[in-house]
Design a protein around this motif. Structure first.
Motif, PDB file in Angstrom:
ATOM      1  N   THR A   1      19.926  31.863 -43.412  1.00  6.80           N
ATOM      2  CA  THR A   1      20.924  30.826 -43.168  1.00  6.80           C
ATOM      3  C   THR A   1      22.040  31.396 -42.308  1.00  6.80           C
ATOM      4  OG1 THR A   1      20.477  29.841 -45.335  1.00  6.80           O
ATOM      5  CG2 THR A   1      22.531  29.208 -44.238  1.00  6.80           C
ATOM      6  N   ARG A   2      22.362  30.708 -41.222  1.00  8.53           N
ATOM      7  CA  ARG A   2      23.438  31.176 -40.341  1.00  8.53           C
ATOM      8  C   ARG A   2      24.787  30.979 -41.021  1.00  8.53           C
ATOM      9  NH1 ARG A   2      24.230  30.723 -33.899  1.00  8.53           N
ATOM     10  NH2 ARG A   2      26.486  30.992 -33.825  1.00  8.53           N
ATOM     11  N   ILE A   3      25.631  32.024 -40.993  1.00  5.78           N
ATOM     12  CA  ILE A   3      26.926  31.949 -41.666  1.00  5.78           C
ATOM     13  C   ILE A   3      28.090  32.312 -40.740  1.00  5.78           C
ATOM     14  CG2 ILE A   3      26.066  32.346 -44.005  1.00  5.78           C
ATOM     15  CD1 ILE A   3      26.772  35.315 -43.607  1.00  5.78           C
ATOM     16  N   GLY A   4      27.811  32.758 -39.538  1.00  2.00           N
ATOM     17  CA  GLY A   4      28.883  33.151 -38.634  1.00  2.00           C
ATOM     18  C   GLY A   4      28.297  33.667 -37.335  1.00  2.00           C
ATOM     19  N   ALA A   5      29.144  34.292 -36.515  1.00  2.00           N
ATOM     20  CA  ALA A   5      28.670  34.805 -35.229  1.00  2.00           C
ATOM     21  C   ALA A   5      29.636  35.862 -34.712  1.00  2.00           C
ATOM     22  CB  ALA A   5      28.531  33.672 -34.218  1.00  2.00           C
ATOM     23  N   ASP A   6      29.139  36.618 -33.776  1.00  2.00           N
ATOM     24  CA  ASP A   6      29.883  37.688 -33.119  1.00  2.00           C
ATOM     25  C   ASP A   6      29.335  37.777 -31.702  1.00  2.00           C
ATOM     26  OD1 ASP A   6      31.497  39.910 -32.681  1.00  2.00           O
ATOM     27  OD2 ASP A   6      30.097  41.314 -33.579  1.00  2.00           O
ATOM     28  N   ARG A   7      29.894  38.651 -30.905  1.00  2.00           N
ATOM     29  CA  ARG A   7      29.387  38.846 -29.550  1.00  2.00           C
ATOM     30  C   ARG A   7      29.387  40.334 -29.235  1.00  2.00           C
ATOM     31  NH1 ARG A   7      28.598  35.471 -25.443  1.00  2.00           N
ATOM     32  NH2 ARG A   7      29.688  33.810 -26.518  1.00  2.00           N
ATOM     33  N   LEU A   8      28.296  40.801 -28.641  1.00  2.00           N
ATOM     34  CA  LEU A   8      28.269  42.178 -28.165  1.00  2.00           C
ATOM     35  C   LEU A   8      29.016  42.280 -26.843  1.00  2.00           C
ATOM     36  CD1 LEU A   8      24.605  43.382 -28.824  1.00  2.00           C
ATOM     37  CD2 LEU A   8      26.650  43.874 -30.161  1.00  2.00           C
ATOM     38  N   ILE A   9      29.755  43.365 -26.674  1.00  2.00           N
ATOM     39  CA  ILE A   9      30.429  43.634 -25.415  1.00  2.00           C
ATOM     40  C   ILE A   9      30.140  45.084 -25.026  1.00  2.00           C
ATOM     41  CG2 ILE A   9      32.248  41.939 -25.792  1.00  2.00           C
ATOM     42  CD1 ILE A   9      34.093  44.238 -26.603  1.00  2.00           C
ATOM     43  N   VAL A  10      30.316  45.402 -23.760  1.00  2.00           N
ATOM     44  CA  VAL A  10      30.131  46.766 -23.269  1.00  2.00           C
ATOM     45  C   VAL A  10      31.513  47.358 -23.024  1.00  2.00           C
ATOM     46  CG1 VAL A  10      29.199  48.222 -21.425  1.00  2.00           C
ATOM     47  CG2 VAL A  10      27.891  46.259 -22.272  1.00  2.00           C
ATOM     48  N   VAL A  11      31.761  48.534 -23.576  1.00  2.00           N
ATOM     49  CA  VAL A  11      33.081  49.149 -23.471  1.00  2.00           C
ATOM     50  C   VAL A  11      32.960  50.593 -23.004  1.00  2.00           C
ATOM     51  CG1 VAL A  11      34.133  47.660 -25.214  1.00  2.00           C
ATOM     52  CG2 VAL A  11      33.083  49.828 -25.901  1.00  2.00           C
ATOM     53  N   ALA A  12      34.073  51.098 -22.451  1.00  2.00           N
ATOM     54  CA  ALA A  12      34.153  52.483 -21.977  1.00  2.00           C
ATOM     55  C   ALA A  12      35.594  52.942 -22.120  1.00  2.00           C
ATOM     56  CB  ALA A  12      33.699  52.574 -20.519  1.00  2.00           C
ATOM     57  N   ALA A  13      35.829  54.239 -21.904  1.00  2.00           N
ATOM     58  CA  ALA A  13      37.191  54.760 -21.894  1.00  2.00           C
ATOM     59  C   ALA A  13      37.948  54.178 -20.694  1.00  2.00           C
ATOM     60  CB  ALA A  13      37.164  56.283 -21.822  1.00  2.00           C
ATOM     61  N   PRO A  14      39.283  54.067 -20.771  1.00  2.00           N
ATOM     62  CA  PRO A  14      40.052  53.429 -19.689  1.00  2.00           C
ATOM     63  C   PRO A  14      39.911  54.092 -18.333  1.00  2.00           C
ATOM     64  CG  PRO A  14      41.383  53.629 -21.679  1.00  2.00           C
ATOM     65  CD  PRO A  14      40.128  54.404 -21.934  1.00  2.00           C
ATOM     66  N   ASP A  15      39.601  55.419 -18.301  1.00  2.00           N
ATOM     67  CA  ASP A  15      39.478  56.088 -17.009  1.00  2.00           C
ATOM     68  C   ASP A  15      38.040  56.185 -16.518  1.00  2.00           C
ATOM     69  OD1 ASP A  15      38.691  57.821 -18.972  1.00  2.00           O
ATOM     70  OD2 ASP A  15      39.877  59.534 -18.282  1.00  2.00           O
ATOM     71  N   HIS A  16      37.146  55.391 -17.110  1.00  2.00           N
ATOM     72  CA  HIS A  16      35.759  55.373 -16.635  1.00  2.00           C
ATOM     73  C   HIS A  16      35.727  54.815 -15.206  1.00  2.00           C
ATOM     74  CE1 HIS A  16      31.501  54.288 -16.320  1.00  2.00           C
ATOM     75  NE2 HIS A  16      31.282  55.121 -17.326  1.00  2.00           N
ATOM     76  N   PRO A  17      34.850  55.353 -14.339  1.00  2.00           N
ATOM     77  CA  PRO A  17      34.785  54.878 -12.949  1.00  2.00           C
ATOM     78  C   PRO A  17      34.563  53.377 -12.805  1.00  2.00           C
ATOM     79  CG  PRO A  17      33.542  56.913 -13.194  1.00  2.00           C
ATOM     80  CD  PRO A  17      33.958  56.498 -14.579  1.00  2.00           C
TER      81      PRO A  17
END
Length: 295
Positions: free
Chosen positions: A158-174
């Motif tokens: 039974t579906r009870i909620g949701a989320d989303r995947l995101i791609v992250v890196a350190a702030p000084d990543h190229p």
């Protein structure tokens, strides 16, 4: 032989570590060691072999483990029967949730339920999606909570909620300042820190890769078993040479993004649902029914 000795034995057998079992049971390590030793001495049978500084189940312990779990399950069933007769004034619910849900989505809902049902104890175990499914199938948890899909026909989902995947890196990543959406070539060139196989986060990310791209095409530099470990590694990996990136829950990453320790890279990934799992063939306690309804 007591139920407490059986609970301690099962906790040690599942973790193969006295200290971790003691922490899970909220006991001292000496109490856990004494209970296992008493069980072995009383029946003249060693259950574990001490290999170096570690523990392994020997043949006797391996044969005894399912019997011990069965006895504990019957004891819990008897306890639930008495709780049923008392209505919802008391009871307990055994929950097993994947890491993202357990750490970020579930706690406020457990707290709200505890306020409205103060006599019902909620017992939460945490693992990856595959471990949650196995626990519900085996009857070790009444309710399971996972992100993403898992093929288990014997379980009601039974579906009870949701989320989303995101791609992250350190702030000084190229690629931190890149405006265009990352393409397949970009994804292949990046150094990835990923969750372990069997986690919902990893399986959902691999399923969302661009058409024609396989998980094996990624340069996986690091595999870690928790969201916190992944986020810490990625945040610390910055520098002129690049750094790690990861695909992770937006719920998990948001505090570090707000603190300026991570940035979101431009890649749109689909929403992933959260599901509540119940065994189709096992009866649920009234306490479990109440918590399921609250979700």
């Amino acid at each position: 032989m007591t139920l407490e000795q059986l609970r301690i034995f099962v906790a040690v057998a599942d973790r193969l570590h006295m200290t971790r079992a003691a922490e899970a049971l909220h006991l001292t390590q000496s109490a856990v060691s004494a209970a296992v030793q008493a069980l072995e001495t009383r029946h003249g049978a060693r259950l574990f072999d001490r290999v170096g500084r570690g523990l392994v189940l020997n043949a006797t312990g391996t044969a005894f483990l399912p019997e011990a779990k069965a006895v504990l399950a019957r004891a819990e069933a008897a306890e639930r029967l008495l709780d049923e007769l008392a209505g919802l004034k008391r009871g307990s619910v055994r929950l097993f949730a994947s890491q993202t849900i357990a750490a970020y989505w579930l706690p406020p809902r457990m707290a709200a339920f505890a306020r409205s049902h103060p006599g019902i104890d909620l017992h939460l175990a945490i693992g990856n999606t595959h471990q949650v499914v196995e626990a519900v199938l085996a009857g070790e948890a009444e309710l399971g909570l996972i992100e993403g899909a898992e093929d288990a026909p014997r379980l009601e989902r039974t579906r009870i909620g949701a989320d989303r995947l995101i791609v992250v890196a350190a702030p000084d990543h190229p690629l931190a300042e890149q405006e265009g959406v990352l393409g397949a070539a970009d994804l292949r060139a990046l150094d990835w820190a990923l969750r372990e196989p069997g986690s919902g986060t990893r399986s959902e990310f691999e399923a969302a890769l661009p058409r024609g791209m396989r998980a094996s095409d990624l340069k996986t530099a690091l595999v870690l078993p928790s969201n916190e470990a992944i986020l810490t590694a990625v945040a610390a990996s910055g520098g002129a040479g690049g750094g790690l990136v990861t695909a992770i829950s937006e719920l998990a990453a948001q505090p570090l993004i707000e603190a300026g320790r991570l940035v979101r890279l431009p890649l749109d990934l689909p929403e992933r649902p959260f599901y509540r799992l119940r065994h189709r063939e096992r009866g649920a306690s009234r306490a479990a029914e109440a918590f399921a309804a609250a979700l």
